[in-house]
Write a protein that holds these residues in place. Structure first.
Motif, PDB file in Angstrom:
ATOM      1  N   GLU A   1       0.832  -1.206   0.000  1.00  0.00           N
ATOM      2  CA  GLU A   1       0.000   0.000   0.000  1.00  0.00           C
ATOM      3  C   GLU A   1       0.867   1.257   0.000  1.00  0.00           C
ATOM      4  O   GLU A   1       0.510   2.266  -0.628  1.00  0.00           O
ATOM      5  CB  GLU A   1      -0.906   0.004   1.234  1.00  0.00           C
ATOM      6  CG  GLU A   1      -1.954  -1.093   1.259  1.00  0.00           C
ATOM      7  CD  GLU A   1      -2.743  -1.102   2.551  1.00  0.00           C
ATOM      8  OE1 GLU A   1      -2.482  -0.234   3.415  1.00  0.00           O
ATOM      9  OE2 GLU A   1      -3.622  -1.975   2.712  1.00  0.00           O
ATOM     10  N   LEU A   2       1.994   1.200   0.674  1.00  0.00           N
ATOM     11  CA  LEU A   2       2.875   2.361   0.784  1.00  0.00           C
ATOM     12  C   LEU A   2       3.748   2.552  -0.450  1.00  0.00           C
ATOM     13  O   LEU A   2       4.184   3.659  -0.748  1.00  0.00           O
ATOM     14  CB  LEU A   2       3.776   2.219   2.009  1.00  0.00           C
ATOM     15  CG  LEU A   2       3.070   2.213   3.373  1.00  0.00           C
ATOM     16  CD1 LEU A   2       4.034   1.773   4.472  1.00  0.00           C
ATOM     17  CD2 LEU A   2       2.514   3.598   3.681  1.00  0.00           C
ATOM     18  N   GLY A   3       4.008   1.478  -1.180  1.00  0.00           N
ATOM     19  CA  GLY A   3       4.905   1.546  -2.329  1.00  0.00           C
ATOM     20  C   GLY A   3       4.336   2.334  -3.482  1.00  0.00           C
ATOM     21  O   GLY A   3       3.137   2.264  -3.772  1.00  0.00           O
ATOM     22  N   GLU A   4       5.185   3.065  -4.173  1.00  0.00           N
ATOM     23  CA  GLU A   4       4.773   3.909  -5.291  1.00  0.00           C
ATOM     24  C   GLU A   4       5.243   3.373  -6.641  1.00  0.00           C
ATOM     25  O   GLU A   4       5.039   4.012  -7.673  1.00  0.00           O
ATOM     26  CB  GLU A   4       5.315   5.328  -5.090  1.00  0.00           C
ATOM     27  CG  GLU A   4       4.765   6.004  -3.833  1.00  0.00           C
ATOM     28  CD  GLU A   4       5.371   7.374  -3.596  1.00  0.00           C
ATOM     29  OE1 GLU A   4       6.333   7.731  -4.320  1.00  0.00           O
ATOM     30  OE2 GLU A   4       4.892   8.085  -2.693  1.00  0.00           O
ATOM     31  N   GLY A   5       5.848   2.192  -6.641  1.00  0.00           N
ATOM     32  CA  GLY A   5       6.426   1.659  -7.866  1.00  0.00           C
ATOM     33  C   GLY A   5       5.441   0.921  -8.750  1.00  0.00           C
ATOM     34  O   GLY A   5       4.325   0.582  -8.340  1.00  0.00           O
ATOM     35  N   ASP A   6       5.872   0.662  -9.988  1.00  0.00           N
ATOM     36  CA  ASP A   6       5.125  -0.187 -10.911  1.00  0.00           C
ATOM     37  C   ASP A   6       5.394  -1.657 -10.623  1.00  0.00           C
ATOM     38  O   ASP A   6       4.620  -2.529 -11.010  1.00  0.00           O
ATOM     39  CB  ASP A   6       5.538   0.115 -12.355  1.00  0.00           C
ATOM     40  CG  ASP A   6       5.400   1.584 -12.693  1.00  0.00           C
ATOM     41  OD1 ASP A   6       4.263   2.084 -12.682  1.00  0.00           O
ATOM     42  OD2 ASP A   6       6.437   2.238 -12.947  1.00  0.00           O
ATOM     43  N   ILE A   7       6.517  -1.915  -9.976  1.00  0.00           N
ATOM     44  CA  ILE A   7       6.919  -3.251  -9.576  1.00  0.00           C
ATOM     45  C   ILE A   7       7.227  -3.239  -8.094  1.00  0.00           C
ATOM     46  O   ILE A   7       7.931  -2.350  -7.608  1.00  0.00           O
ATOM     47  CB  ILE A   7       8.175  -3.712 -10.359  1.00  0.00           C
ATOM     48  CG1 ILE A   7       7.897  -3.750 -11.862  1.00  0.00           C
ATOM     49  CG2 ILE A   7       8.658  -5.077  -9.864  1.00  0.00           C
ATOM     50  CD1 ILE A   7       9.144  -3.936 -12.704  1.00  0.00           C
ATOM     51  N   TYR A   8       6.704  -4.216  -7.371  1.00  0.00           N
ATOM     52  CA  TYR A   8       7.041  -4.389  -5.961  1.00  0.00           C
ATOM     53  C   TYR A   8       8.084  -5.497  -5.870  1.00  0.00           C
ATOM     54  O   TYR A   8       7.874  -6.610  -6.358  1.00  0.00           O
ATOM     55  CB  TYR A   8       5.823  -4.793  -5.141  1.00  0.00           C
ATOM     56  CG  TYR A   8       4.685  -3.806  -5.142  1.00  0.00           C
ATOM     57  CD1 TYR A   8       4.905  -2.439  -5.165  1.00  0.00           C
ATOM     58  CD2 TYR A   8       3.354  -4.255  -5.110  1.00  0.00           C
ATOM     59  CE1 TYR A   8       3.852  -1.537  -5.160  1.00  0.00           C
ATOM     60  CE2 TYR A   8       2.299  -3.362  -5.088  1.00  0.00           C
ATOM     61  CZ  TYR A   8       2.546  -2.010  -5.123  1.00  0.00           C
ATOM     62  OH  TYR A   8       1.497  -1.125  -5.107  1.00  0.00           O
ATOM     63  N   CYS A   9       9.194  -5.201  -5.227  1.00  0.00           N
ATOM     64  CA  CYS A   9      10.275  -6.163  -5.065  1.00  0.00           C
ATOM     65  C   CYS A   9      10.554  -6.312  -3.580  1.00  0.00           C
ATOM     66  O   CYS A   9      10.380  -5.361  -2.806  1.00  0.00           O
ATOM     67  CB  CYS A   9      11.517  -5.666  -5.806  1.00  0.00           C
ATOM     68  SG  CYS A   9      12.996  -6.662  -5.560  1.00  0.00           S
TER      69      CYS A   9
END
Length: 303
Positions: free
Chosen positions: A78-86
């Motif tokens: 939820e906090l991530g702003e990326g197109d990919i979560y790693c």
């Protein structure tokens, strides 16, 4: 494509800093590092990171109360702003500087790729062993399997990447699972939605295991949640034909573990609560195509 590298942590500052440094040394520049401190008791992790890293790409958040692995991983998405979560572990690190480049290249090249699983080199007890999304039977049949790129049926959270759109479609981790088998739960949903999970041996993370960061003074142990969650997986996803053998085999394995650790109370309560949850939860049985995917790509149904 922006990559959101997500690291959950609890009372592990020095290993965490090593993990973050391995991200900051990547040759792909469009990324952020999302750190979520799950209620550390020994220090203020976010303040410590501000002193160690003068880099706006490092973003740190803190839970006021311990919430467990599944909830933390879901919250980071939820906090991530990326197109990919790693994701890598806070007691791990990327093995080389091209990991993020390889991840982005793989997702750009294959629109059906939903989740990418990396190779984990684990150093428990000072000896190297590989943590891989393959069963022992598959590895015994083909010892070269770890060195090839393959479709697989699950992943290990110590080194993986997933498209943001896949999470938006399939959902993130289930917070109520707390700990244990949450990766397999997400894998089933990714496969059911028609995406591939691919193992890429060139993406490598090290893992130097620290003592368990599972919540101190919690009324339940890790094995309780593992047992309870196996009932959830069987009921939610498997055809009825496979449920008896699946439950029986895993209960046999966990009984041995609980006898060794003196956790019989957790064993019995895990069974009790697993059955209760089965009765209350809806079934999302895997369809014919998803079952075929599992059979063809190192998945397991009987256990």
């Amino acid at each position: 494509m922006k990559v959101s590298v997500q690291i959950a942590t609890r009372d592990r500052l020095e290993p965490l800093c090593k993990a973050i440094s391995s991200v900051l040394s990547q040759d792909y520049g469009d990324f952020e590092v999302v750190v979520l401190d799950d209620a550390s008791q020994s220090l203020d992790v976010c303040e410590a990171l501000k002193e160690r890293f003068d880099d706006p790409r490092v973003r740190c958040f803190r839970n006021g109360r311990w919430s467990g692995v599944s909830a933390v991983r879901s919250r980071m998405m939820e906090l991530g702003e990326g197109d990919i979560y790693c994701s890598i572990d806070d007691d791990g690190a990327f093995a080389h500087s091209s990991c993020l480049s390889m991840i982005v290249e793989a997702f750009r090249a294959d629109p059906k790729l939903g989740l990418l699983a990396g190779k984990i080199k684990d150093y428990r007890g000072g000896k190297e062993r590989l943590l891989l999304p393959f069963g022992k039977k598959a590895l015994k049949k083909d010892p070269a399997l770890p060195e090839g790129r393959h479709k697989v049926s699950y992943f290990l959270a110590g080194c993986y990447a997933v498209r943001r759109e896949v999470v938006e479609r399939c959902g993130a981790y289930r917070p109520e699972m707390m700990y244990g088998e949450e990766e397999l739960d997400l894998s089933y949903r990714v496969i059911a939605a028609g995406y591939d999970i691919v193992y890429e041996p060139g993406i490598v993370a090290y893992h130097w295991p620290e003592p368990s960061a599972f919540g101190a003074n919690q009324p339940r142990s890790e094995v309780y949640y593992q047992i309870r969650n196996r009932f959830h997986l069987a009921h939610a996803y498997l055809p009825v034909l496979y449920i008896p053998s699946y439950i029986a085999i895993w209960l046999g394995r966990y009984l041995f573990t609980c006898l060794q650790r003196g956790r019989i109370a957790d064993y019995l309560s895990g069974i009790r609560d697993g059955i209760r949850n089965m009765r209350a939860a809806p079934r999302e049985q895997l369809g014919r195509e998803a079952l075929a995917y599992l059979r063809n790509n190192y998945g397991r149904l009987w256990y």
